[in-house]
Design a protein around this motif. Structure first.
Motif, PDB file in Angstrom:
ATOM      1  N   PRO A 197       8.564 -21.486 -13.022  1.00  0.00           N
ATOM      2  CA  PRO A 197       8.219 -21.121 -14.405  1.00  0.00           C
ATOM      3  C   PRO A 197       8.360 -19.610 -14.613  1.00  0.00           C
ATOM      4  CG  PRO A 197       6.241 -21.518 -13.130  1.00  0.00           C
ATOM      5  CD  PRO A 197       7.399 -21.877 -12.240  1.00  0.00           C
ATOM      6  N   ASP A 198       8.459 -19.216 -15.855  1.00  0.00           N
ATOM      7  CA  ASP A 198       8.518 -17.790 -16.179  1.00  0.00           C
ATOM      8  C   ASP A 198       7.100 -17.228 -16.221  1.00  0.00           C
ATOM      9  OD1 ASP A 198      11.249 -17.862 -16.368  1.00  0.00           O
ATOM     10  OD2 ASP A 198      11.284 -18.068 -18.545  1.00  0.00           O
ATOM     11  N   CYS A 199       6.969 -15.983 -15.796  1.00  0.00           N
ATOM     12  CA  CYS A 199       5.680 -15.300 -15.803  1.00  0.00           C
ATOM     13  C   CYS A 199       5.231 -15.082 -17.252  1.00  0.00           C
ATOM     14  CB  CYS A 199       5.798 -13.969 -15.066  1.00  0.00           C
ATOM     15  SG  CYS A 199       4.271 -13.006 -15.055  1.00  0.00           S
ATOM     16  N   TRP A 200       3.967 -15.317 -17.500  1.00  0.00           N
ATOM     17  CA  TRP A 200       3.405 -15.183 -18.838  1.00  0.00           C
ATOM     18  C   TRP A 200       3.442 -13.733 -19.319  1.00  0.00           C
ATOM     19  CZ3 TRP A 200      -1.626 -13.143 -20.275  1.00  0.00           C
ATOM     20  CH2 TRP A 200      -2.010 -13.454 -21.582  1.00  0.00           C
TER      21      TRP A 200
ATOM     22  N   TRP B 237      -1.849 -19.291 -11.090  1.00  0.00           N
ATOM     23  CA  TRP B 237      -2.222 -19.874 -12.380  1.00  0.00           C
ATOM     24  C   TRP B 237      -3.457 -19.128 -12.867  1.00  0.00           C
ATOM     25  CZ3 TRP B 237       0.963 -22.893 -15.003  1.00  0.00           C
ATOM     26  CH2 TRP B 237       2.030 -23.426 -14.299  1.00  0.00           C
ATOM     27  N   HIS B 238      -3.238 -18.239 -13.833  1.00  0.00           N
ATOM     28  CA  HIS B 238      -4.228 -17.283 -14.314  1.00  0.00           C
ATOM     29  C   HIS B 238      -4.890 -17.786 -15.598  1.00  0.00           C
ATOM     30  CE1 HIS B 238      -5.952 -13.365 -15.241  1.00  0.00           C
ATOM     31  NE2 HIS B 238      -5.407 -13.439 -16.437  1.00  0.00           N
TER      32      HIS B 238
ATOM     33  N   MET C 251       1.802 -16.846 -13.492  1.00  0.00           N
ATOM     34  CA  MET C 251       2.016 -15.400 -13.377  1.00  0.00           C
ATOM     35  C   MET C 251       2.414 -15.033 -11.956  1.00  0.00           C
ATOM     36  SD  MET C 251      -1.120 -13.728 -15.539  1.00  0.00           S
ATOM     37  CE  MET C 251      -0.418 -12.102 -15.571  1.00  0.00           C
ATOM     38  N   HIS C 252       3.061 -13.871 -11.820  1.00  0.00           N
ATOM     39  CA  HIS C 252       3.277 -13.274 -10.505  1.00  0.00           C
ATOM     40  C   HIS C 252       1.936 -12.712 -10.034  1.00  0.00           C
ATOM     41  CE1 HIS C 252       7.384 -12.654 -12.290  1.00  0.00           C
ATOM     42  NE2 HIS C 252       7.704 -13.197 -11.136  1.00  0.00           N
ATOM     43  N   PRO C 253       1.694 -12.674  -8.724  1.00  0.00           N
ATOM     44  CA  PRO C 253       0.446 -12.066  -8.243  1.00  0.00           C
ATOM     45  C   PRO C 253       0.293 -10.613  -8.681  1.00  0.00           C
ATOM     46  CG  PRO C 253       1.466 -13.341  -6.499  1.00  0.00           C
ATOM     47  CD  PRO C 253       2.441 -13.311  -7.641  1.00  0.00           C
ATOM     48  N   ILE C 254       1.397  -9.858  -8.694  1.00  0.00           N
ATOM     49  CA  ILE C 254       1.307  -8.444  -9.067  1.00  0.00           C
ATOM     50  C   ILE C 254       0.966  -8.289 -10.552  1.00  0.00           C
ATOM     51  CG2 ILE C 254       3.765  -8.126  -9.540  1.00  0.00           C
ATOM     52  CD1 ILE C 254       3.464  -5.364  -8.176  1.00  0.00           C
ATOM     53  N   CYS C 255       1.456  -9.191 -11.387  1.00  0.00           N
ATOM     54  CA  CYS C 255       1.134  -9.136 -12.821  1.00  0.00           C
ATOM     55  C   CYS C 255      -0.334  -9.482 -13.058  1.00  0.00           C
ATOM     56  CB  CYS C 255       2.042 -10.083 -13.596  1.00  0.00           C
ATOM     57  SG  CYS C 255       3.788  -9.602 -13.571  1.00  0.00           S
ATOM     58  N   GLN C 256      -0.830 -10.461 -12.330  1.00  0.00           N
ATOM     59  CA  GLN C 256      -2.243 -10.802 -12.450  1.00  0.00           C
ATOM     60  C   GLN C 256      -3.117  -9.632 -11.988  1.00  0.00           C
ATOM     61  OE1 GLN C 256      -4.049 -13.508  -9.708  1.00  0.00           O
ATOM     62  NE2 GLN C 256      -5.421 -14.329 -11.263  1.00  0.00           N
TER      63      GLN C 256
ATOM     64  N   ARG D 264     -10.289 -21.923 -20.594  1.00  0.00           N
ATOM     65  CA  ARG D 264      -9.887 -23.147 -19.895  1.00  0.00           C
ATOM     66  C   ARG D 264      -8.385 -23.181 -19.637  1.00  0.00           C
ATOM     67  NH1 ARG D 264     -13.820 -27.331 -20.104  1.00  0.00           N
ATOM     68  NH2 ARG D 264     -15.603 -26.711 -21.347  1.00  0.00           N
ATOM     69  N   ASP D 265      -7.607 -22.560 -20.495  1.00  0.00           N
ATOM     70  CA  ASP D 265      -6.151 -22.593 -20.367  1.00  0.00           C
ATOM     71  C   ASP D 265      -5.693 -21.721 -19.206  1.00  0.00           C
ATOM     72  OD1 ASP D 265      -5.957 -24.209 -22.614  1.00  0.00           O
ATOM     73  OD2 ASP D 265      -5.910 -22.476 -23.958  1.00  0.00           O
ATOM     74  N   THR D 266      -4.628 -22.147 -18.538  1.00  0.00           N
ATOM     75  CA  THR D 266      -4.038 -21.349 -17.470  1.00  0.00           C
ATOM     76  C   THR D 266      -2.566 -21.116 -17.775  1.00  0.00           C
ATOM     77  OG1 THR D 266      -3.536 -23.311 -16.157  1.00  0.00           O
ATOM     78  CG2 THR D 266      -5.607 -22.179 -15.673  1.00  0.00           C
ATOM     79  N   VAL D 267      -2.061 -19.994 -17.264  1.00  0.00           N
ATOM     80  CA  VAL D 267      -0.659 -19.630 -17.458  1.00  0.00           C
ATOM     81  C   VAL D 267      -0.089 -19.189 -16.110  1.00  0.00           C
ATOM     82  CG1 VAL D 267      -0.881 -18.980 -19.889  1.00  0.00           C
ATOM     83  CG2 VAL D 267      -1.337 -17.291 -18.134  1.00  0.00           C
TER      84      VAL D 267
END
Length: 115
Positions: A27-30, A42-43, A58-63, A53-56
């Protein structure tokens, strides 16, 4: 007692290579919109402690960038609107820097500043 082996022959005969499911593209990073690599986080854009409740994906570095830049209250105010987050000058600078990095790139971003 269950059989250790099938009475109809080895399992390899039943499952052929062409029956294997195709791997879905990552998937693409949010946040940065680049494709994710091996590790997908899943952030919760709205922190769970604030009712999110929603998750998106992400790359670990973006989170890590979101967590070190914003407080939970700020993230709650932004909600799922990534365009508002991208208007912050710190995020703009980060997105320009990370744009040409490998999807699995990770680096230390520093510690969260106490306010």
């Amino acid at each position: 007692m269950a059989r250790k082996y099938s009475k109809h022959g080895p399992r390899e005969d039943i499952l052929k290579d062409d029956d294997a499911p195709e791997a879905a593209p990552p998937p693409d990073c949010w946040l940065c919109s680049r494709p994710c690599g091996e590790t997908v986080v899943w952030h919760h854009p709205v922190p769970k402690s604030r009712g999110g409740r929603d998750t998106v994906p992400m790359h670990p570095i973006c989170q890590n960038m979101l967590i070190t830049t914003f407080t939970n209250s700020e993230l709650q105010r932004y909600g799922l609107d990534v365009d508002l987050l991208k208007l912050d000058p710190r995020i703009e600078k980060f997105l320009g820097w990370v744009a040409n990095k490998d999807p699995d790139f990770n680096a230390a971003l520093g510690k969260k500043k106490q306010r």
